[in-house]
Design a protein around this motif. Structure first.
Motif, PDB file in Angstrom:
ATOM      1  N   ARG A   1       1.132  -1.032  -0.086  1.00  0.00           N
ATOM      2  CA  ARG A   1       0.222  -0.153   0.181  1.00  0.00           C
ATOM      3  C   ARG A   1       0.887   1.177   0.030  1.00  0.00           C
ATOM      4  O   ARG A   1       0.697   2.210  -0.627  1.00  0.00           O
ATOM      5  CB  ARG A   1      -1.510   0.100   1.013  1.00  0.00           C
ATOM      6  CG  ARG A   1      -2.248  -0.901   1.508  1.00  0.00           C
ATOM      7  CD  ARG A   1      -3.722  -0.558   2.354  1.00  0.00           C
ATOM      8  NE  ARG A   1      -2.958  -0.559   3.939  1.00  0.00           N
ATOM      9  CZ  ARG A   1      -2.464  -1.793   4.081  1.00  0.00           C
ATOM     10  NH1 ARG A   1      -3.498  -3.159   3.338  1.00  0.00           N
ATOM     11  NH2 ARG A   1      -2.274  -1.956   5.494  1.00  0.00           N
ATOM     12  N   LEU A   2       1.800   1.079   0.802  1.00  0.00           N
ATOM     13  CA  LEU A   2       2.613   2.257   0.937  1.00  0.00           C
ATOM     14  C   LEU A   2       3.557   2.732  -0.646  1.00  0.00           C
ATOM     15  O   LEU A   2       3.383   3.512  -0.770  1.00  0.00           O
ATOM     16  CB  LEU A   2       4.044   2.151   1.882  1.00  0.00           C
ATOM     17  CG  LEU A   2       4.918   3.342   2.306  1.00  0.00           C
ATOM     18  CD1 LEU A   2       4.334   4.273   2.897  1.00  0.00           C
ATOM     19  CD2 LEU A   2       5.958   2.827   2.874  1.00  0.00           C
ATOM     20  N   ILE A   3       3.289   1.427  -1.429  1.00  0.00           N
ATOM     21  CA  ILE A   3       4.626   1.500  -2.749  1.00  0.00           C
ATOM     22  C   ILE A   3       3.232   2.154  -3.992  1.00  0.00           C
ATOM     23  O   ILE A   3       3.491   2.784  -4.737  1.00  0.00           O
ATOM     24  CB  ILE A   3       5.142   0.195  -2.960  1.00  0.00           C
ATOM     25  CG1 ILE A   3       6.598   0.385  -2.350  1.00  0.00           C
ATOM     26  CG2 ILE A   3       5.538   0.430  -4.558  1.00  0.00           C
ATOM     27  CD1 ILE A   3       7.046  -0.476  -1.950  1.00  0.00           C
ATOM     28  N   LEU A   4       2.111   1.149  -3.704  1.00  0.00           N
ATOM     29  CA  LEU A   4       1.550   1.097  -4.718  1.00  0.00           C
ATOM     30  C   LEU A   4       0.305   2.346  -4.391  1.00  0.00           C
ATOM     31  O   LEU A   4      -0.390   2.252  -6.018  1.00  0.00           O
ATOM     32  CB  LEU A   4       0.777  -0.080  -5.279  1.00  0.00           C
ATOM     33  CG  LEU A   4       1.951  -1.461  -5.015  1.00  0.00           C
ATOM     34  CD1 LEU A   4       1.738  -2.568  -6.068  1.00  0.00           C
ATOM     35  CD2 LEU A   4       2.374  -0.623  -6.804  1.00  0.00           C
ATOM     36  N   GLY A   5      -0.753   2.137  -3.178  1.00  0.00           N
ATOM     37  CA  GLY A   5      -1.253   2.979  -2.802  1.00  0.00           C
ATOM     38  C   GLY A   5      -2.703   1.874  -3.005  1.00  0.00           C
ATOM     39  O   GLY A   5      -2.112   0.487  -3.386  1.00  0.00           O
ATOM     40  N   SER A   6      -3.497   2.075  -2.257  1.00  0.00           N
ATOM     41  CA  SER A   6      -4.643   1.608  -2.214  1.00  0.00           C
ATOM     42  C   SER A   6      -6.145   1.653  -2.591  1.00  0.00           C
ATOM     43  O   SER A   6      -6.670   3.071  -2.397  1.00  0.00           O
ATOM     44  CB  SER A   6      -4.992   1.119  -0.824  1.00  0.00           C
ATOM     45  OG  SER A   6      -5.923  -0.027  -0.489  1.00  0.00           O
ATOM     46  N   THR A   7      -6.683   0.751  -3.928  1.00  0.00           N
ATOM     47  CA  THR A   7      -7.821   1.121  -4.083  1.00  0.00           C
ATOM     48  C   THR A   7      -8.490   1.278  -3.126  1.00  0.00           C
ATOM     49  O   THR A   7      -9.616   2.888  -3.080  1.00  0.00           O
ATOM     50  CB  THR A   7      -8.661   0.315  -5.073  1.00  0.00           C
ATOM     51  OG1 THR A   7      -7.342  -0.113  -6.167  1.00  0.00           O
ATOM     52  CG2 THR A   7      -9.459   0.612  -5.823  1.00  0.00           C
ATOM     53  N   THR A   8      -8.716   0.729  -1.886  1.00  0.00           N
ATOM     54  CA  THR A   8     -10.243   0.978  -0.823  1.00  0.00           C
ATOM     55  C   THR A   8     -10.007   2.034  -0.171  1.00  0.00           C
ATOM     56  O   THR A   8     -10.746   2.564   0.222  1.00  0.00           O
ATOM     57  CB  THR A   8      -9.963  -0.714   0.227  1.00  0.00           C
ATOM     58  OG1 THR A   8     -10.054  -1.505  -0.925  1.00  0.00           O
ATOM     59  CG2 THR A   8     -10.831   0.290   0.946  1.00  0.00           C
ATOM     60  N   GLU A   9      -8.131   2.585   0.709  1.00  0.00           N
ATOM     61  CA  GLU A   9      -7.948   3.818   0.616  1.00  0.00           C
ATOM     62  C   GLU A   9      -8.788   4.809  -0.008  1.00  0.00           C
ATOM     63  O   GLU A   9      -9.590   6.153   0.594  1.00  0.00           O
ATOM     64  CB  GLU A   9      -6.193   3.486   1.457  1.00  0.00           C
ATOM     65  CG  GLU A   9      -5.983   2.781   2.044  1.00  0.00           C
ATOM     66  CD  GLU A   9      -4.505   2.783   2.513  1.00  0.00           C
ATOM     67  OE1 GLU A   9      -4.418   3.707   2.157  1.00  0.00           O
ATOM     68  OE2 GLU A   9      -4.644   1.913   3.397  1.00  0.00           O
ATOM     69  N   LYS A  10      -8.475   4.422  -1.470  1.00  0.00           N
ATOM     70  CA  LYS A  10      -9.203   6.087  -2.453  1.00  0.00           C
ATOM     71  C   LYS A  10     -10.266   5.911  -1.978  1.00  0.00           C
ATOM     72  O   LYS A  10     -11.165   6.670  -1.776  1.00  0.00           O
ATOM     73  CB  LYS A  10      -8.402   6.074  -3.867  1.00  0.00           C
ATOM     74  CG  LYS A  10      -6.755   6.697  -3.408  1.00  0.00           C
ATOM     75  CD  LYS A  10      -6.316   6.109  -4.721  1.00  0.00           C
ATOM     76  CE  LYS A  10      -4.444   5.688  -5.076  1.00  0.00           C
ATOM     77  NZ  LYS A  10      -4.138   5.651  -6.114  1.00  0.00           N
ATOM     78  N   LEU A  11     -11.056   4.880  -2.549  1.00  0.00           N
ATOM     79  CA  LEU A  11     -12.661   4.519  -2.898  1.00  0.00           C
ATOM     80  C   LEU A  11     -12.695   5.540  -0.571  1.00  0.00           C
ATOM     81  O   LEU A  11     -13.876   6.280  -1.274  1.00  0.00           O
ATOM     82  CB  LEU A  11     -12.810   3.825  -2.780  1.00  0.00           C
ATOM     83  CG  LEU A  11     -12.936   2.807  -3.859  1.00  0.00           C
ATOM     84  CD1 LEU A  11     -13.611   1.290  -3.842  1.00  0.00           C
ATOM     85  CD2 LEU A  11     -13.827   3.766  -5.379  1.00  0.00           C
ATOM     86  N   LEU A  12     -12.850   5.149   0.105  1.00  0.00           N
ATOM     87  CA  LEU A  12     -12.592   5.856   1.029  1.00  0.00           C
ATOM     88  C   LEU A  12     -12.900   7.400   1.495  1.00  0.00           C
ATOM     89  O   LEU A  12     -13.592   7.896   2.091  1.00  0.00           O
ATOM     90  CB  LEU A  12     -12.105   5.066   2.522  1.00  0.00           C
ATOM     91  CG  LEU A  12     -12.282   3.562   3.243  1.00  0.00           C
ATOM     92  CD1 LEU A  12     -11.312   3.276   3.653  1.00  0.00           C
ATOM     93  CD2 LEU A  12     -13.656   3.929   3.578  1.00  0.00           C
ATOM     94  N   GLU A  13     -11.705   7.875   0.433  1.00  0.00           N
ATOM     95  CA  GLU A  13     -11.387   9.336   0.594  1.00  0.00           C
ATOM     96  C   GLU A  13     -12.456   9.913  -0.325  1.00  0.00           C
ATOM     97  O   GLU A  13     -12.961  11.024  -0.031  1.00  0.00           O
ATOM     98  CB  GLU A  13      -9.963   9.536   0.200  1.00  0.00           C
ATOM     99  CG  GLU A  13      -8.856   9.190   1.026  1.00  0.00           C
ATOM    100  CD  GLU A  13      -8.366   9.190   0.491  1.00  0.00           C
ATOM    101  OE1 GLU A  13      -7.797   9.914  -0.592  1.00  0.00           O
ATOM    102  OE2 GLU A  13      -6.338   8.790   0.895  1.00  0.00           O
TER     103      GLU A  13
END
Length: 95
Positions: free
Chosen positions: A69-81
């Motif tokens: 997640r640190l390197i690639l990012g997280s789709t779920t985290e972006k959706l939460l935002e």
């Protein structure tokens, strides 16, 4: 950007075929809209949720570790935002 071995239209065609054979038969809601969409995953989900005036979006997560997640990012985290609605995340056991 990385080169893609297939043309975009070919990828959409393959995805549509795969969904018709494996996913759609499992959907037991007769009025469910079934579609394959193109675009950025997060933006496409957010735009669709807004267009449907959705109360809830359900996504599967393969549970990458914190380093991914640190390197690639997280789709779920972006959706939460970005999502204007509730989000239910369910684990997916296989890719």
């Amino acid at each position: 950007a990385f080169p893609v071995p297939f043309a975009a239209d070919d990828l959409v065609s393959r995805a549509t075929t795969e969904f018709e054979e494996t996913v759609w038969p499992a959907v037991e809601l007769p009025d469910a809209e079934k579609a394959v969409r193109r675009g950025s995953v997060v933006d496409t989900i957010v735009d669709s949720a807004k267009g449907w005036d959705a109360d809830l979006v359900v996504v599967g997560s393969h549970g990458k570790g914190w380093s991914d997640r640190l390197i690639l990012g997280s789709t779920t985290e972006k959706l939460l935002e970005k999502l204007p609605t509730h989000l239910l995340v369910t684990p997916v056991s296989q890719a």
